[in-house]
Structure formats: structure tokens, C-alpha cells
Design a protein around this motif. Structure first.
Motif, PDB file in Angstrom:
ATOM      1  N   VAL A   1      11.832  -1.917  -3.384  1.00  0.00           N
ATOM      2  CA  VAL A   1      11.039  -0.968  -2.634  1.00  0.00           C
ATOM      3  C   VAL A   1       9.863  -0.534  -3.504  1.00  0.00           C
ATOM      4  CG1 VAL A   1      11.051   1.327  -1.597  1.00  0.00           C
ATOM      5  CG2 VAL A   1      13.015  -0.174  -1.304  1.00  0.00           C
ATOM      6  N   ILE A   2       8.694  -0.542  -2.920  1.00  0.00           N
ATOM      7  CA  ILE A   2       7.498  -0.084  -3.620  1.00  0.00           C
ATOM      8  C   ILE A   2       7.452   1.438  -3.496  1.00  0.00           C
ATOM      9  CG2 ILE A   2       4.981  -0.275  -3.734  1.00  0.00           C
ATOM     10  CD1 ILE A   2       6.510  -2.935  -4.191  1.00  0.00           C
TER      11      ILE A   2
ATOM     12  N   ASN B   1       1.862  12.707  -6.067  1.00  0.00           N
ATOM     13  CA  ASN B   1       0.460  13.114  -6.110  1.00  0.00           C
ATOM     14  C   ASN B   1      -0.526  11.956  -5.939  1.00  0.00           C
ATOM     15  OD1 ASN B   1       1.036  15.904  -6.588  1.00  0.00           O
ATOM     16  ND2 ASN B   1       1.703  15.298  -8.614  1.00  0.00           N
ATOM     17  N   THR B   2      -0.045  10.821  -5.488  1.00  0.00           N
ATOM     18  CA  THR B   2      -0.902   9.659  -5.274  1.00  0.00           C
ATOM     19  C   THR B   2      -1.889   9.927  -4.141  1.00  0.00           C
ATOM     20  OG1 THR B   2       0.858   8.172  -5.996  1.00  0.00           O
ATOM     21  CG2 THR B   2      -0.913   7.188  -4.693  1.00  0.00           C
ATOM     22  N   PRO B   3      -3.179   9.676  -4.361  1.00  0.00           N
ATOM     23  CA  PRO B   3      -4.161   9.854  -3.280  1.00  0.00           C
ATOM     24  C   PRO B   3      -3.881   8.901  -2.112  1.00  0.00           C
ATOM     25  CG  PRO B   3      -5.263   9.641  -5.402  1.00  0.00           C
ATOM     26  CD  PRO B   3      -3.812   9.299  -5.619  1.00  0.00           C
TER      27      PRO B   3
ATOM     28  N   CYS C   1      -2.665   4.831  -1.732  1.00  0.00           N
ATOM     29  CA  CYS C   1      -1.476   4.436  -0.986  1.00  0.00           C
ATOM     30  C   CYS C   1      -1.824   3.338   0.029  1.00  0.00           C
ATOM     31  CB  CYS C   1      -0.897   5.664  -0.298  1.00  0.00           C
ATOM     32  SG  CYS C   1       0.772   5.451   0.301  1.00  0.00           S
ATOM     33  N   VAL C   2      -2.941   3.503   0.723  1.00  0.00           N
ATOM     34  CA  VAL C   2      -3.407   2.486   1.676  1.00  0.00           C
ATOM     35  C   VAL C   2      -3.627   1.166   0.947  1.00  0.00           C
ATOM     36  CG1 VAL C   2      -5.329   1.794   3.168  1.00  0.00           C
ATOM     37  CG2 VAL C   2      -4.449   4.123   3.287  1.00  0.00           C
ATOM     38  N   HIS C   3      -4.287   1.233  -0.197  1.00  0.00           N
ATOM     39  CA  HIS C   3      -4.555   0.035  -0.992  1.00  0.00           C
ATOM     40  C   HIS C   3      -3.246  -0.651  -1.405  1.00  0.00           C
ATOM     41  CE1 HIS C   3      -6.611  -2.653  -3.735  1.00  0.00           C
ATOM     42  NE2 HIS C   3      -5.776  -2.279  -4.683  1.00  0.00           N
TER      43      HIS C   3
ATOM     44  N   ARG D   1       5.773   0.233   4.258  1.00  0.00           N
ATOM     45  CA  ARG D   1       6.273   1.536   3.835  1.00  0.00           C
ATOM     46  C   ARG D   1       6.325   1.613   2.321  1.00  0.00           C
ATOM     47  NH1 ARG D   1       9.022  -0.546   7.698  1.00  0.00           N
ATOM     48  NH2 ARG D   1       9.277   0.621   9.615  1.00  0.00           N
ATOM     49  N   VAL D   2       6.148   2.826   1.815  1.00  0.00           N
ATOM     50  CA  VAL D   2       6.376   3.082   0.396  1.00  0.00           C
ATOM     51  C   VAL D   2       7.215   4.347   0.267  1.00  0.00           C
ATOM     52  CG1 VAL D   2       4.316   1.919  -0.484  1.00  0.00           C
ATOM     53  CG2 VAL D   2       4.171   4.318   0.160  1.00  0.00           C
TER      54      VAL D   2
END
Length: 108
Positions: A40-41, A46-48, A52-54, A63-64
Motif C-alpha cells: 500500500v502506498i 501533512n502531504t500537500p 498526493c495527486v502526483h 488510493r493512498v
């Protein structure tokens, strides 16, 4: 939709798509481990959103998991071993499309 699976090591996801794979196999003999998505990634709490999209795009996932490093540190400091408790949520492509005001490309 997805369900987080505790494998005793790295977590995995089992999704509706994974269940549909089982239908074509022998559902009574197929184990979750055989059809779940792993590894699972995950992203930090706090990741922008843009990052996350990238990550979804570059990793080819839908999903992450969201990981809280402070919760993970507190669990370790208390001598805990429940590493899944440091995961506090899931962000899906549908969530990100909603956030960006873009229609989803695929269901759930």
C-alpha cells in the motif's frame, strides 16, 4: 470502497475490484492475501494535495493511506506494536477529484 487488511507486516487493501476478481476464481478457496493490493502506498498527514495527486498518477494507484508520524512515534514510545494505528485515513482518486472540482473518472 476499500478495506485495510492487517497482514502482520505491511498492510494491504482489498477493494471491490479485488472481490470481483475472486468471483472468477474459487471464492471459498481464495485467500484475501491472494487478491489484495500490496504494498500500500502511503502519504504523510501533512502531504500537500498536489503531491498526493502526483503520487496516484506516478504509482498507478487509486488510493493512498494517510500516515500520522506523530501517532506512530507515540505508539513506539509507549512500547506499542500496532503499526496500523498510525494510519489515520485513506485518500482516493474520487476524494481528490471532489477536492479539485473535477468529475470522477471511475466509481469508488
Amino acid at each position: 470502497s476499500a478495506l485495510l487488511v492487517d497482514t502482520g507486516g505491511e498492510p494491504g487493501f482489498i477493494t471491490k475490484r479485488d472481490f470481483l476478481k475472486v468471483v472468477s476464481r474459487h471464492p471459498r478457496k481464495t485467500r484475501v492475501r491472494e487478491v489484495m493490493t500490496q504494498p500500500v502506498i502511503h502519504v504523510d498527514l501533512n502531504t500537500p494535495i498536489e503531491q498526493c495527486v502526483h503520487m496516484l498518477e506516478t504509482k498507478g494507484v487509486r488510493r493512498v493511506l494517510v500516515h500520522d508520524p506523530e501517532r506512530a512515534a507515540a505508539i513506539r514510545a509507549a512500547g506499542g506494536t500496532d503499526t496500523l494505528s498510525a494510519y489515520v485515513g485513506v485518500v482516493s482518486d474520487a476524494d481528490l477529484f471532489k477536492c479539485m472540482g473535477t468529475p470522477t473518472l471511475s466509481p469508488g
